[in-house]
Design an enzyme around this catalytic site. Structure first.
Site, PDB file in Angstrom:
ATOM      1  CD  GLU A  18     -18.288 -71.644 -14.035  1.00 30.66           C
ATOM      2  OE1 GLU A  18     -19.308 -71.189 -13.476  1.00 30.66           O
ATOM      3  OE2 GLU A  18     -17.203 -71.771 -13.423  1.00 30.66           O
ATOM      4  CG  ASN A  42     -20.458 -68.332  -7.772  1.00 29.40           C
ATOM      5  OD1 ASN A  42     -20.285 -67.113  -7.777  1.00 29.40           O
ATOM      6  ND2 ASN A  42     -21.533 -68.891  -8.312  1.00 29.40           N
ATOM      7  CB  SER A  78     -25.265 -69.494  -9.360  1.00 33.61           C
ATOM      8  OG  SER A  78     -26.355 -69.324  -8.517  1.00 33.61           O
TER       9      SER A  78
HETATM   10  P1  NAD Z   1     -35.720 -65.071 -10.544  1.00 38.23           P
HETATM   11  O1  NAD Z   1     -36.352 -65.225  -9.224  1.00 38.23           O
HETATM   12  O2  NAD Z   1     -35.431 -63.693 -11.077  1.00 38.23           O
HETATM   13  O3  NAD Z   1     -36.609 -65.831 -11.657  1.00 38.23           O
HETATM   14  C1  NAD Z   1     -37.128 -67.111 -11.489  1.00 38.23           C
HETATM   15  C2  NAD Z   1     -38.352 -67.264 -12.383  1.00 38.23           C
HETATM   16  O4  NAD Z   1     -38.771 -68.631 -12.342  1.00 38.23           O
HETATM   17  C3  NAD Z   1     -39.532 -66.410 -11.951  1.00 38.23           C
HETATM   18  O5  NAD Z   1     -40.026 -65.692 -13.071  1.00 38.23           O
HETATM   19  C4  NAD Z   1     -40.549 -67.451 -11.465  1.00 38.23           C
HETATM   20  O6  NAD Z   1     -41.907 -67.049 -11.668  1.00 38.23           O
HETATM   21  C5  NAD Z   1     -40.174 -68.641 -12.313  1.00 38.23           C
HETATM   22  N1  NAD Z   1     -40.628 -69.932 -11.780  1.00 38.23           N
HETATM   23  C6  NAD Z   1     -40.696 -70.358 -10.495  1.00 38.23           C
HETATM   24  N2  NAD Z   1     -41.161 -71.634 -10.438  1.00 38.23           N
HETATM   25  C7  NAD Z   1     -41.384 -72.009 -11.727  1.00 38.23           C
HETATM   26  C8  NAD Z   1     -41.884 -73.204 -12.317  1.00 38.23           C
HETATM   27  N3  NAD Z   1     -42.224 -74.257 -11.579  1.00 38.23           N
HETATM   28  N4  NAD Z   1     -42.018 -73.240 -13.670  1.00 38.23           N
HETATM   29  C9  NAD Z   1     -41.690 -72.175 -14.430  1.00 38.23           C
HETATM   30  N5  NAD Z   1     -41.207 -71.026 -13.914  1.00 38.23           N
HETATM   31  C10 NAD Z   1     -41.050 -70.933 -12.579  1.00 38.23           C
HETATM   32  O7  NAD Z   1     -34.372 -65.950 -10.478  1.00 38.23           O
HETATM   33  P2  NAD Z   1     -33.012 -65.730 -11.286  1.00 38.23           P
HETATM   34  O8  NAD Z   1     -32.157 -64.710 -10.592  1.00 38.23           O
HETATM   35  O9  NAD Z   1     -33.330 -65.572 -12.725  1.00 38.23           O
HETATM   36  O10 NAD Z   1     -32.290 -67.149 -11.012  1.00 38.23           O
HETATM   37  C11 NAD Z   1     -32.655 -68.304 -11.734  1.00 38.23           C
HETATM   38  C12 NAD Z   1     -31.524 -69.303 -11.628  1.00 38.23           C
HETATM   39  O11 NAD Z   1     -30.334 -68.721 -12.198  1.00 38.23           O
HETATM   40  C13 NAD Z   1     -31.153 -69.705 -10.208  1.00 38.23           C
HETATM   41  O12 NAD Z   1     -30.778 -71.057 -10.202  1.00 38.23           O
HETATM   42  C14 NAD Z   1     -29.937 -68.823  -9.903  1.00 38.23           C
HETATM   43  O13 NAD Z   1     -29.064 -69.416  -8.948  1.00 38.23           O
HETATM   44  C15 NAD Z   1     -29.270 -68.787 -11.244  1.00 38.23           C
HETATM   45  N6  NAD Z   1     -28.380 -67.638 -11.494  1.00 38.23           N
HETATM   46  C16 NAD Z   1     -28.752 -66.384 -11.131  1.00 38.23           C
HETATM   47  C17 NAD Z   1     -27.893 -65.319 -11.415  1.00 38.23           C
HETATM   48  C18 NAD Z   1     -28.287 -63.903 -11.077  1.00 38.23           C
HETATM   49  O14 NAD Z   1     -27.410 -63.017 -11.120  1.00 38.23           O
HETATM   50  N7  NAD Z   1     -29.559 -63.623 -10.776  1.00 38.23           N
HETATM   51  C19 NAD Z   1     -26.685 -65.528 -12.072  1.00 38.23           C
HETATM   52  C20 NAD Z   1     -26.349 -66.837 -12.460  1.00 38.23           C
HETATM   53  C21 NAD Z   1     -27.201 -67.882 -12.160  1.00 38.23           C
END
Ligand code: NAD
Length: 301
Positions: free
Chosen positions: A170, A208, A137
């Protein structure tokens, strides 16, 4: 500069991306399970990769629950739900999970070094024509692409939470992203029933860059005693037709995430207009991060 005209380099192999690729989603958390869900529902074979079997099972359970909700709302039939689940498999290593993938979508936590390590491993497994996308993000697509031997195949695919519900993707073009890769990702996103919007890589992209200063300003209004959080949100909901006020939204996103993104904007543009409000910093320091801790601008106990 339009989103379609930045300097591009040619594709890594010259091969065009596939029309309906197998997909690997790395990280099955909040975003990753939603991304795996929408690709599988749209007919792609999907492998979801996470760090452990338990994490994979949690992700699958969440997908099953969300598909079940769609069935009960009659947005999906039972047989479509079953077919979606049959197209999903899991793996606990990138080596196993990315074999044969034409598109890899990374959704691991927002940590630069972690993401870069993931791409290096992915690139050692996938075909040279495979597209590698990130759901980051806030981290620069151009900087992330730097970890790859072939940065022209790398792109931002920024989905929104909850992924099965939110229609926007996006599509973020890095400095070296091939335009054939942009076109393919636009088409694949449309195939998911989403509305992809192309943007060029820049701090905060469009979403953002516009949203976070509004949230920050709403926090300043509270900080300076202009109005309570409830009243700030009421003004924006009633007067601007926002479905959710900016402070309720900040709690939902996570105040730590908001602060991190504001710092990316502040550092990226070197412009004081993105200075995070001291109240936001204080709330993050105190561990009151919004919904996930039960306390933010509102209480969720
Ligand atoms: P999260 O913490 O909910 O999930 C991350 C997952 O990745 C976990 O299940 C973790 O076990 C796994 N993980 C960690 N290291 C790993 C590896 N080496 N190999 C495989 N899996 C691995 O995070 P999220 O909120 O889903 O965010 C993920 C990405 O999406 C981030 O870059 C975040 O900025 C982006 N994002 C989040 C949102 C939101 O609202 N949460 C919105 C848009 C973008």
């Amino acid at each position: 500069m339009s989103a379609s005209d930045p300097t591009t380099s040619s594709s890594a192999t010259g091969a065009l991306p596939q029309t309906h690729p197998n997909v690997a989603v790395i990280g099955g958390g909040t975003m990753g399970n939603g991304i795996a869900h929408v690709f599988a529902q749209s007919g792609h074979q999907v492998t979801l990769v996470d760090v452990s079997q338990e994490a994979c099972e949690r992700a699958l359970a969440m997908i099953d629950k969300n598909l079940g909700r769609m069935v009960s709302k009659e947005k999906l039939t039972k047989s479509e739900k079953e077919a979606t689940l049959e197209r999903l498999s899991t793996a606990v290593s990138i080596q196993d999970g990315c074999k044969g993938a034409g598109l890899v979508v990374e959704a691991v936590p927002e940590i630069l070094s972690l993401k870069r390590d993931v791409y290096k491993e992915v690139e050692s497994v996938v075909d040279p024509s495979a597209v590698i996308a990130t759901n980051t993000s806030s981290i620069s697509i151009t900087k992330l692409a730097n970890a790859l031997k072939h940065p022209s195949r790398f792109i931002g695919m920024h989905f929104f939470n909850p992924v099965p519900v939110m229609s926007l993707v996006e599509v973020v073009k890095g400095h070296q992203t091939d335009s054939a890769v942009v076109d393919a990702v636009m088409a694949w996103s449309e195939g998911l029933g989403k509305v992809p919007v192309p943007v060029n890589d820049s701090p905060g992209f469009v979403s953002n860059r516009v949203l976070m200063p509004m949230i920050n300003e709403a926090i300043f209004a509270v900080y300076e005693g202009v109005a309570t959080p409830e009243h700030v949100d009421e003004v924006m909901k009633r007067g601007m037709a926002h479905p959710m006020g900016p402070l309720r939204l900040a709690d939902f996103i996570g105040l730590d995430v908001c602060l991190d993104i504001l710092r990316v904007l502040y550092d990226g543009f070197q412009d004081p207009k993105y200075r995070p409000c001291p109240l936001l910093v204080k709330m993050v320091d105190a561990g009151t991060l919004g919904d996930k801790t039960g306390q933010g601008f509102y209480s969720y106990t």
